[in-house]
Design a protein around this motif. Sequence first.
Motif, PDB file in Angstrom:
ATOM      1  N   HIS A   1     -13.064 -11.805  -0.168  1.00  0.00           N
ATOM      2  CA  HIS A   1     -12.587 -10.775   0.764  1.00  0.00           C
ATOM      3  C   HIS A   1     -13.665 -10.534   1.819  1.00  0.00           C
ATOM      4  O   HIS A   1     -14.839 -10.420   1.483  1.00  0.00           O
ATOM      5  CB  HIS A   1     -12.309  -9.487  -0.009  1.00  0.00           C
ATOM      6  CG  HIS A   1     -11.854  -8.353   0.848  1.00  0.00           C
ATOM      7  ND1 HIS A   1     -10.669  -8.379   1.553  1.00  0.00           N
ATOM      8  CD2 HIS A   1     -12.430  -7.160   1.112  1.00  0.00           C
ATOM      9  CE1 HIS A   1     -10.543  -7.252   2.214  1.00  0.00           C
ATOM     10  NE2 HIS A   1     -11.586  -6.493   1.968  1.00  0.00           N
TER      11      HIS A   1
ATOM     12  N   PRO B   1     -13.844  -8.056   5.145  1.00  0.00           N
ATOM     13  CA  PRO B   1     -13.166  -7.128   6.054  1.00  0.00           C
ATOM     14  C   PRO B   1     -13.470  -7.405   7.523  1.00  0.00           C
ATOM     15  O   PRO B   1     -12.694  -7.018   8.402  1.00  0.00           O
ATOM     16  CB  PRO B   1     -13.701  -5.749   5.629  1.00  0.00           C
ATOM     17  CG  PRO B   1     -14.897  -6.003   4.790  1.00  0.00           C
ATOM     18  CD  PRO B   1     -14.796  -7.389   4.254  1.00  0.00           C
TER      19      PRO B   1
ATOM     20  N   HIS C   1      -9.376 -11.610   7.077  1.00  0.00           N
ATOM     21  CA  HIS C   1      -9.808 -10.812   5.931  1.00  0.00           C
ATOM     22  C   HIS C   1     -10.338 -11.631   4.754  1.00  0.00           C
ATOM     23  O   HIS C   1     -10.504 -11.118   3.661  1.00  0.00           O
ATOM     24  CB  HIS C   1      -8.694  -9.871   5.432  1.00  0.00           C
ATOM     25  CG  HIS C   1      -8.300  -8.862   6.460  1.00  0.00           C
ATOM     26  ND1 HIS C   1      -9.116  -7.823   6.814  1.00  0.00           N
ATOM     27  CD2 HIS C   1      -7.196  -8.761   7.235  1.00  0.00           C
ATOM     28  CE1 HIS C   1      -8.523  -7.106   7.756  1.00  0.00           C
ATOM     29  NE2 HIS C   1      -7.372  -7.665   8.032  1.00  0.00           N
TER      30      HIS C   1
ATOM     31  N   ARG D   1     -14.955  -7.853  -6.374  1.00  0.00           N
ATOM     32  CA  ARG D   1     -14.057  -6.705  -6.436  1.00  0.00           C
ATOM     33  C   ARG D   1     -12.611  -7.132  -6.380  1.00  0.00           C
ATOM     34  O   ARG D   1     -12.299  -8.257  -6.024  1.00  0.00           O
ATOM     35  CB  ARG D   1     -14.335  -5.774  -5.257  1.00  0.00           C
ATOM     36  CG  ARG D   1     -15.669  -5.117  -5.381  1.00  0.00           C
ATOM     37  CD  ARG D   1     -15.830  -4.046  -4.344  1.00  0.00           C
ATOM     38  NE  ARG D   1     -17.091  -3.351  -4.595  1.00  0.00           N
ATOM     39  CZ  ARG D   1     -17.361  -2.143  -4.149  1.00  0.00           C
ATOM     40  NH1 ARG D   1     -16.485  -1.503  -3.445  1.00  0.00           N
ATOM     41  NH2 ARG D   1     -18.513  -1.587  -4.420  1.00  0.00           N
TER      42      ARG D   1
ATOM     43  N   THR E   1     -10.557  -5.757  -4.319  1.00  0.00           N
ATOM     44  CA  THR E   1     -10.086  -5.484  -2.964  1.00  0.00           C
ATOM     45  C   THR E   1      -9.504  -6.756  -2.334  1.00  0.00           C
ATOM     46  O   THR E   1     -10.141  -7.793  -2.350  1.00  0.00           O
ATOM     47  CB  THR E   1     -11.266  -5.012  -2.092  1.00  0.00           C
ATOM     48  OG1 THR E   1     -12.073  -4.158  -2.883  1.00  0.00           O
ATOM     49  CG2 THR E   1     -10.788  -4.298  -0.858  1.00  0.00           C
ATOM     50  N   GLY E   2      -8.317  -6.636  -1.799  1.00  0.00           N
ATOM     51  CA  GLY E   2      -7.707  -7.761  -1.084  1.00  0.00           C
ATOM     52  C   GLY E   2      -7.409  -8.953  -1.964  1.00  0.00           C
ATOM     53  O   GLY E   2      -7.297 -10.076  -1.475  1.00  0.00           O
ATOM     54  N   LYS E   3      -7.281  -8.726  -3.249  1.00  0.00           N
ATOM     55  CA  LYS E   3      -7.105  -9.833  -4.194  1.00  0.00           C
ATOM     56  C   LYS E   3      -5.933 -10.746  -3.831  1.00  0.00           C
ATOM     57  O   LYS E   3      -6.062 -11.958  -3.858  1.00  0.00           O
ATOM     58  CB  LYS E   3      -6.911  -9.271  -5.615  1.00  0.00           C
ATOM     59  CG  LYS E   3      -6.884 -10.333  -6.678  1.00  0.00           C
ATOM     60  CD  LYS E   3      -6.403  -9.793  -8.017  1.00  0.00           C
ATOM     61  CE  LYS E   3      -4.895  -9.784  -8.099  1.00  0.00           C
ATOM     62  NZ  LYS E   3      -4.378  -9.599  -9.465  1.00  0.00           N
TER      63      LYS E   3
ATOM     64  N   ASP F   1     -12.308   2.375  -6.025  1.00  0.00           N
ATOM     65  CA  ASP F   1     -12.765   1.267  -5.183  1.00  0.00           C
ATOM     66  C   ASP F   1     -12.573  -0.105  -5.845  1.00  0.00           C
ATOM     67  O   ASP F   1     -12.921  -1.127  -5.278  1.00  0.00           O
ATOM     68  CB  ASP F   1     -14.234   1.460  -4.792  1.00  0.00           C
ATOM     69  CG  ASP F   1     -15.154   1.488  -6.009  1.00  0.00           C
ATOM     70  OD1 ASP F   1     -14.653   1.369  -7.147  1.00  0.00           O
ATOM     71  OD2 ASP F   1     -16.378   1.634  -5.823  1.00  0.00           O
ATOM     72  N   GLY F   2     -12.012  -0.107  -7.044  1.00  0.00           N
ATOM     73  CA  GLY F   2     -11.728  -1.382  -7.713  1.00  0.00           C
ATOM     74  C   GLY F   2     -12.953  -2.098  -8.244  1.00  0.00           C
ATOM     75  O   GLY F   2     -12.870  -3.237  -8.681  1.00  0.00           O
TER      76      GLY F   2
ATOM     77  N   ARG G   1       0.695  -1.949  -8.054  1.00  0.00           N
ATOM     78  CA  ARG G   1      -0.696  -2.362  -8.173  1.00  0.00           C
ATOM     79  C   ARG G   1      -1.122  -2.581  -9.626  1.00  0.00           C
ATOM     80  O   ARG G   1      -0.390  -2.242 -10.548  1.00  0.00           O
ATOM     81  CB  ARG G   1      -1.618  -1.331  -7.535  1.00  0.00           C
ATOM     82  CG  ARG G   1      -1.542   0.014  -8.211  1.00  0.00           C
ATOM     83  CD  ARG G   1      -1.915   1.131  -7.263  1.00  0.00           C
ATOM     84  NE  ARG G   1      -1.731   2.392  -7.942  1.00  0.00           N
ATOM     85  CZ  ARG G   1      -2.704   3.066  -8.558  1.00  0.00           C
ATOM     86  NH1 ARG G   1      -3.929   2.620  -8.546  1.00  0.00           N
ATOM     87  NH2 ARG G   1      -2.459   4.194  -9.169  1.00  0.00           N
TER      88      ARG G   1
ATOM     89  N   SER H   1      -3.391   7.240   4.613  1.00  0.00           N
ATOM     90  CA  SER H   1      -4.700   6.735   4.205  1.00  0.00           C
ATOM     91  C   SER H   1      -5.764   7.833   4.249  1.00  0.00           C
ATOM     92  O   SER H   1      -6.800   7.733   3.603  1.00  0.00           O
ATOM     93  CB  SER H   1      -5.115   5.548   5.071  1.00  0.00           C
ATOM     94  OG  SER H   1      -5.318   5.991   6.393  1.00  0.00           O
TER      95      SER H   1
END
Lengths: 275, 250
Positions: free
Chosen positions: A67, A69, A74, A114, A116-118, B55-56, B130, B200
């Motif tokens: 990922h 950003p 991305h 992380r 995020t954005g997986k 935040d994962g 999710r 958001s």
Amino acid sequence: MNLPAWSEQFDRDRLRAVPSTLPPVITREWAWAGATGAGVRVAVVDSGVDASHPAVGHVEGAVIVEHDPDSPSHVRFVEGEHGDVFGHGTACAGIIRSIAPECELFSIRVLGGRLTGKGHVFAAGLRWALEHEMNVVNMSLSTGKQDYFGLFHEIADAAYFRNVMLVCAINNVPGPSYPSEYASVFSVAAHVDKDPLHFDYNPEPPVEFGAPGVSLDVAWLDQGRLTASGNSFAAPHIAGIVALTLSKHPRLTTFEMKTVLAALADNRTANDRAG
Amino acid sequence: MSPRRDPVTTLAQLAADLGVSFLPAGHRELLGTITEAARRLFEAQACSIALLTEDGAELEFITAAGAGADAVTEMRIPAGQGIAGWVVMSGQAIAVDDVAADPRFAATVAEATGYVPRSILAMPLETSRRVLGVIEVLDRAEHRAATNRDMELLGVFAAQAALAIESSTVFNSLGRFLLEAWAGASKDEDLAALLRRHASTAPPPRKHMAEIAALFYELGQSSAPERRLAVRVLRELLAYTRDRREGDGE
């Protein structure tokens, strides 16, 4: 403006002769006797592959998809050797290598770091596999997230049309599982048999194939091994068998390969199955 | 005078404050029951549920039953490592029969809990929106049937737990959820984008509102005379604060 003219290719004077790929009777002898997987490019989309593990030996190529950003897409790609974050990718690579010893293994690391954005990282990994002309892609991962349904569907269809064979572990959790539930992929669940070439066919999709995945001795981190179970260990068995068959019959399309597997499944009744 | 806020933000704040007061009672207890039921069914030493942090980056154990339960509850582990980490990232269930064979993982767990299991069965908790976390069963009885049957069975518990967690999450951030739902239903692209932007940055419920909601819930459980007393006390309190505000000349 170019209008699609799909009928044109079936005009008498333009129709191409297509060489036959399947024999009248499909046997295991025909499918893979003497085959080694040589020349077949197999990608493992997972947590990375430890190329130095004795069960793996070496990989032809490796890329980390992360990922990012700051990038317009991305994601960023880091090509070059890498390790395995969890051990699972090495386990899958070891299974594939044990069935198709001379296949060219590639590691596409999409898990780690992380979450995020997986989904986008995972999708980018699949696109990398398509762009780098993989023949077989093993994916022991899935998502139930509705947002990714369309994205993965598009990639799975693109792979199907290019004869990139996606072999996916289905998940055990009730509910959707993408891309393993798409008709364009080889969807695999675990059965208890231990013979690596023992696989079954299920005529009631979404899950089409069953392969070993219970209490298997698999390669893991730090040159080690452990005993593990899961559909994610069944998928690389089918990926290995597909690679083996493809090395002997490189012209097979994705649907022809499914036909071969369905014909050769161990649960085919004796009258139907030859070899 | 507080500055006038735009209606969307006001709506989000209202919904956020209201959401916590509707939060279904006994959510934690339900998850506790699920882990205990799974532990008994699998004749296991322990069962736990860990959820991904906002935040994962980490998994936080929110409930556990059986061996090492106290030590593991509220413990956090990085989501980027270990068997539980792989499970939430891949969305796939996995069972490992000889955990000690993964020395890095075994060491982390032992350090934190003082209990190193022989075997782990781990499954993701996931909804169509999710990945929420992971449910783990440690040291199932050895005489149990094939692992893949147990995995299917654990899937039922996982689905139940995911539903319970998801519904409480919705109540906890009702403001954000409403705006997202509105954006999803809107045919106007600009409006949808605006709503998503608001979602958001939607405010969390104000801390005191959540506390008041919890107190009201508790009062609801008490006897009728106690509730009447509470109403009287609250009326007095409000009358007193109103007088004070007027006295301040507001």
